[in-house]
Design a protein around this motif. Structure first.
Motif, PDB file in Angstrom:
ATOM      1  N   ASP A 101       0.812  -1.222   0.000  1.00 33.91           N
ATOM      2  CA  ASP A 101       0.000   0.000   0.000  1.00 33.91           C
ATOM      3  C   ASP A 101       0.844   1.270   0.000  1.00 33.91           C
ATOM      4  N   ALA A 102       2.147   1.145   0.177  1.00 37.36           N
ATOM      5  CA  ALA A 102       2.993   2.322   0.409  1.00 37.36           C
ATOM      6  C   ALA A 102       2.891   3.347  -0.714  1.00 37.36           C
ATOM      7  N   ASP A 103       2.934   2.905  -1.954  1.00 32.88           N
ATOM      8  CA  ASP A 103       2.898   3.854  -3.070  1.00 32.88           C
ATOM      9  C   ASP A 103       1.585   4.638  -3.100  1.00 32.88           C
ATOM     10  N   THR A 104       0.463   3.963  -2.823  1.00 33.91           N
ATOM     11  CA  THR A 104      -0.835   4.647  -2.839  1.00 33.91           C
ATOM     12  C   THR A 104      -0.956   5.610  -1.662  1.00 33.91           C
ATOM     13  N   VAL A 105      -0.443   5.200  -0.501  1.00 33.73           N
ATOM     14  CA  VAL A 105      -0.450   6.092   0.666  1.00 33.73           C
ATOM     15  C   VAL A 105       0.391   7.333   0.376  1.00 33.73           C
ATOM     16  N   TYR A 106       1.540   7.136  -0.216  1.00 34.87           N
ATOM     17  CA  TYR A 106       2.395   8.279  -0.571  1.00 34.87           C
ATOM     18  C   TYR A 106       1.658   9.230  -1.510  1.00 34.87           C
ATOM     19  N   ARG A 107       0.974   8.678  -2.509  1.00 39.69           N
ATOM     20  CA  ARG A 107       0.240   9.517  -3.464  1.00 39.69           C
ATOM     21  C   ARG A 107      -0.885  10.283  -2.767  1.00 39.69           C
ATOM     22  N   ALA A 108      -1.625   9.609  -1.903  1.00 43.63           N
ATOM     23  CA  ALA A 108      -2.735  10.264  -1.214  1.00 43.63           C
ATOM     24  C   ALA A 108      -2.245  11.375  -0.301  1.00 43.63           C
ATOM     25  N   CYS A 109      -1.130  11.135   0.365  1.00 43.05           N
ATOM     26  CA  CYS A 109      -0.649  12.091   1.369  1.00 43.05           C
ATOM     27  C   CYS A 109       0.125  13.260   0.771  1.00 43.05           C
TER      28      CYS A 109
ATOM     29  N   ALA B 151     -15.235  -2.367  -1.097  1.00 44.77           N
ATOM     30  CA  ALA B 151     -15.434  -3.790  -0.839  1.00 44.77           C
ATOM     31  C   ALA B 151     -15.484  -4.612  -2.122  1.00 44.77           C
ATOM     32  N   ALA B 152     -15.932  -4.004  -3.215  1.00 44.49           N
ATOM     33  CA  ALA B 152     -16.062  -4.746  -4.469  1.00 44.49           C
ATOM     34  C   ALA B 152     -14.768  -4.767  -5.269  1.00 44.49           C
ATOM     35  N   SER B 153     -14.138  -3.600  -5.417  1.00 42.41           N
ATOM     36  CA  SER B 153     -12.966  -3.504  -6.284  1.00 42.41           C
ATOM     37  C   SER B 153     -11.640  -3.640  -5.550  1.00 42.41           C
ATOM     38  N   GLY B 154     -11.651  -3.386  -4.237  1.00 41.90           N
ATOM     39  CA  GLY B 154     -10.411  -3.416  -3.475  1.00 41.90           C
ATOM     40  C   GLY B 154      -9.627  -2.126  -3.536  1.00 41.90           C
ATOM     41  N   GLU B 155     -10.122  -1.115  -4.269  1.00 40.30           N
ATOM     42  CA  GLU B 155      -9.400   0.163  -4.402  1.00 40.30           C
ATOM     43  C   GLU B 155      -9.220   0.804  -3.036  1.00 40.30           C
ATOM     44  N   LEU B 156      -8.009   1.306  -2.782  1.00 38.30           N
ATOM     45  CA  LEU B 156      -7.726   1.995  -1.527  1.00 38.30           C
ATOM     46  C   LEU B 156      -8.348   3.391  -1.557  1.00 38.30           C
ATOM     47  N   LEU B 157      -9.190   3.690  -0.555  1.00 40.31           N
ATOM     48  CA  LEU B 157      -9.942   4.939  -0.538  1.00 40.31           C
ATOM     49  C   LEU B 157      -9.519   5.880   0.583  1.00 40.31           C
TER      50      LEU B 157
END
Length: 384
Positions: A20-28, A73-79
């Motif tokens: 999840d690190a890359d997505t967390v970095y992008r969100a933050c 819950a359906a796609s698994g996309e980090l929100l």
């Protein structure tokens, strides 16, 4: 404590993964997340890697927190992120924290995740209450808390670290029987007064425009370049006669007034404006103060700079501010009070449309003495 997964209301709350690190970095990288949460700023890749790879598993293992990745819950996309940022087993208490990724906002993600986290905390961990805190002015977080069922119970002074010092914050709590069910926004749902005001006060203070004596004047936020003019106005004999400003008004008093104006907007308790003439020169101050007990009621206060008196600025500003208050804040009634004998204030109020309703005996405190006050009001329907 063993990590768990929660599925509720279209969301999957699961433990964080190293991937999840890359997505967390992008969100933050989002300015709002860096402004209102405790994430490092600037936010680096290493910060994201440490969060998902070290911090999250450690607090789960020690039982001191329960951080969840919030996913579709359906796609698994980090929100987003939600969870208990602290757990006090001795007091059976916890504190919630959350953020929503920029690409997932406007879908009720934080509200749904907070409800799911709270339900798990009450049912599985047997906590007896949850706390919520946010910096004063973080209206998006406050609205999420209200929609989840939290009661905002007060303010904390110097509660949030921020350069160059500490800022005040809100605090709220939630008991198990107060938790809103899935899909139930209650009194803070879309279209309600709390939602309306969160949208207004969650944005920068606007500038209002109106006309007086064939000139356009502006109602704008107070700024540091107004301080000297405020001092001059508050040293004027008429201002001193009819108000409670300090008799030896100085620059420090004006700076405190600026702080009050800024905090009032951040806390959604008042809207204070400078009346600026066509050259943007300070011509007076006016504020709309919301009632603590009646959400549809406010009262006004104002003063005019000596050089701007008699030009019609104050009645025009008063009418413009009240019109904005009815439309933007959903007010039903705005009240005006002045010491009996303050004819200039009464004329300004009546020219703006206020109706004198009578005299209230010993209604105001004026420099240590109780004095009679004229009382008037303007209703929303008066401007239709």
């Amino acid at each position: 404590m063993e990590p768990v997964e929660i599925t509720e209301d279209g969301l999957l709350l699961r433990p964080w993964r190293a991937s999840d690190a890359d997505t967390v970095y992008r969100a933050c990288q989002d300015p709002a997340i860096q402004r209102w949460t405790a994430v490092p700023s600037p936010y680096r890749v290493e910060d994201a890697q440490n969060f998902v790879g070290s911090y999250a598993p450690t607090v789960w293992a020690t039982g001191s927190g329960a951080p969840f990745a919030v996913c579709d819950a359906a796609s698994g996309e980090l929100l987003g992120s939600c969870g208990l940022i602290s757990i006090d087993q001795a007091r059976r208490s916890g504190e919630v924290g959350y953020w929503t990724a920029p690409w997932a906002r406007g879908r009720g993600v934080a509200v749904r995740a907070t409800r799911a986290t709270a339900r798990w905390a009450f049912d599985t961990l047997a906590l007896r209450h949850l706390l919520w805190r946010a910096e004063l002015g973080n209206h998006a977080s406050r609205l999420v808390a209200l929609r989840a069922g939290f009661r905002v119970e007060g303010r904390l002074r110097s509660a949030h670290r921020a350069a160059p010092g500490w800022r005040p914050g809100w605090i709220g709590s939630l008991l198990p029987e107060e938790l809103a069910g899935p899909g139930a926004d209650g009194p803070a749902g879309p279209g309600t007064l709390p939602a309306l005001r969160a949208a207004v006060f969650g944005r920068p203070q606007p500038t209002l425009f109106t006309n007086a004596a064939k000139h356009e004047i502006r109602l704008r936020p107070m700024d540091e370049h107004d301080l000297d003019a405020v001092v001059d106005t508050c040293r004027d004999p008429d201002t001193l006669r009819w108000t409670n400003v300090p008799k030896d008004y100085g620059l420090a008093d004006a700076e405190s007034f600026l702080t009050f104006c800024t905090a009032g907007w951040a806390g959604a308790t008042s809207a204070s404006f400078v009346i600026a003439d066509p050259s943007d020169r300070y011509a007076g101050s006016i504020d709309l103060r919301l009632s603590d007990t009646d959400p549809l009621l406010a009262d006004v206060g104002f003063m005019t700079a000596p050089h701007a008196r008699g030009r019609g600025y104050q009645p025009a500003a008063l009418a413009a501010l009240c019109t904005w208050g009815f439309a933007a804040l959903g007010l039903a009634r705005v009240e005006w009070r002045a010491n009996v004998g303050n004819v200039a204030s009464r004329r300004a109020a009546e020219k703006a449309g206020f109706v004198l309703e009578g005299t209230a005996r010993r209604a105001l405190n004026h420099r240590g003495d109780r004095v009679d006050a004229w009382v008037g009001a303007l209703l929303a329907e008066d401007l239709v």
